[in-house]
Write an enzyme that holds these catalytic residues in place. Structure first.
Site, PDB file in Angstrom:
ATOM      1  N   GLU A   1     -38.629  22.017  30.579  1.00 19.58           N
ATOM      2  CA  GLU A   1     -39.636  22.027  29.460  1.00 19.58           C
ATOM      3  C   GLU A   1     -40.784  21.258  29.889  1.00 19.58           C
ATOM      4  OE1 GLU A   1     -39.935  22.135  24.624  1.00 19.58           O
ATOM      5  OE2 GLU A   1     -38.111  21.916  25.666  1.00 19.58           O
TER       6      GLU A   1
ATOM      7  N   HIS B   1     -33.811  23.683  30.417  1.00 14.30           N
ATOM      8  CA  HIS B   1     -33.108  24.851  29.237  1.00 14.30           C
ATOM      9  C   HIS B   1     -32.314  26.071  29.937  1.00 14.30           C
ATOM     10  CE1 HIS B   1     -35.844  22.714  26.305  1.00 14.30           C
ATOM     11  NE2 HIS B   1     -34.617  22.631  25.629  1.00 14.30           N
TER      12      HIS B   1
END
Length: 307
Positions: free
Chosen positions: A287, A272
């Site tokens: 993540e 991300h």
């Protein structure tokens, strides 16, 4: 610009915690949000790891360094702005608009922090002592997402559901710039050393550039389904971005538009946020529970390391 990189993965938590964004702190460490477990993490360059718990369901999303020497972050599900000092002291500020869903946050040129409210179509401003002002946008359902300070003294932000880039002066005047591509769905945005703004189009698989006059250029990725999510620039002006849907880190050379992509060592790691670290390497939040350190290599692919 070298096209090869060395990648190290530093395990900091588990998939259930979900590292989401990462930034370089004023203390020379990496600070990151854990969106699923409600924690702020800190990782030093020599591997020391510390966590600071928040409410488990607050949903910390984006984190940035403030001019006051602290880290500021959005609590998307608790509808608050948070602040943590480098000593780990946390303060939280409720926002005037209920269920506004703050997401992006950045240091503004006026000494305040500016943030987006995804569910309220507003841009917010918070002073270091916690005073909040909100500005309505002229579009509804636009889902304002990431925000950054531009070289023109204004704040620039993405409008994910409006396929547009927005600009707000520090006095609250707003201008909207529609994008050429329908379904672009821009998310991340950053200011480049070329006095332009760079952004990702997660829906169209493109990297975009907009000048402060509103001129837009788009660079299609080799894999249009890669789902680019966030981006940053390095000291040489190269644009680095995460490909959330393709498990890669990409780079774009602005002078010629060359795009290079680098596979991450762990499958489905869900990259991300990405930032330029204090060590001049790129750091990405995965993540699945790690921070990835990406270092350009003059020759060879370099090492792939898991820690």
């Amino acid at each position: 610009m070298p096209t090869d990189v060395s990648i190290e993965e530093h395990k900091v938590t588990d998939r259930e915690s979900g590292p989401y964004t990462v930034t370089a702190g004023p203390d020379g460490a990496l600070w990151y949000t854990q969106v699923h477990s409600g924690r702020i993490g800190r990782l030093t360059l020599d591997g020391e790891h510390t966590e600071y718990p928040l409410a488990a369901d607050c949903g910390p999303m984006v984190i940035t360094s403030g001019l006051d020497g602290a880290l500021w972050f959005t609590e998307n599900r608790a509808h608050r702005i948070g602040r943590v000092t480098t000593a780990g002291v946390v303060a939280e500020y409720a926002l005037p608009t209920p269920a506004c869903g703050p997401f992006g946050i950045t240091q503004g040129p006026d000494g305040a922090l500016w943030f987006t409210e995804t569910a309220a179509d507003r841009i917010g401003r918070i002073t270091p002592d916690g005073q909040v002002t909100e500005y309505d946008l002229p579009v509804r359902g636009a889902f304002p997402s990431a925000i950054t300070a531009g070289g023109d003294g204004a704040l620039w932000f993405t409008l994910n559901q409006a396929d547009a880039i927005g600009r707000i002066d520090t006095d609250g005047a707003v201008r909207i710039h529609p994008l050429p591509t329908e379904g672009a769905a821009p998310v991340g945005i950053t200011s480049g050393p070329d006095d332009a703004l760079w952004f990702v189009e997660i829906g169209a698989g493109q990297i975009g550039r907009i000048t402060t006059h509103g001129d837009v250029t788009e660079f299609p990725l080799p894999d249009r389904a890669a789902r680019p999510h966030a981006l940053t620039t390095d000291a040489e002006g190269t644009v680095w971005f995460t490909e959330w849907g393709a498990n890669r880190i990409g780079s774009l050379t602005p002078t010629n538009g060359t795009i290079t992509e680098h596979d991450l060592p762990t499958p489905a790691s869900e990259p991300h946020g990405i930032t330029l670290g204090p060590d001049r390497s790129l750091w990405a939040a995965l993540e699945t529970g790690a921070l990835a350190r990406i270092t350009p290599s003059p020759t060879g692919y370099g090492d792939v390391v898991r820690k």
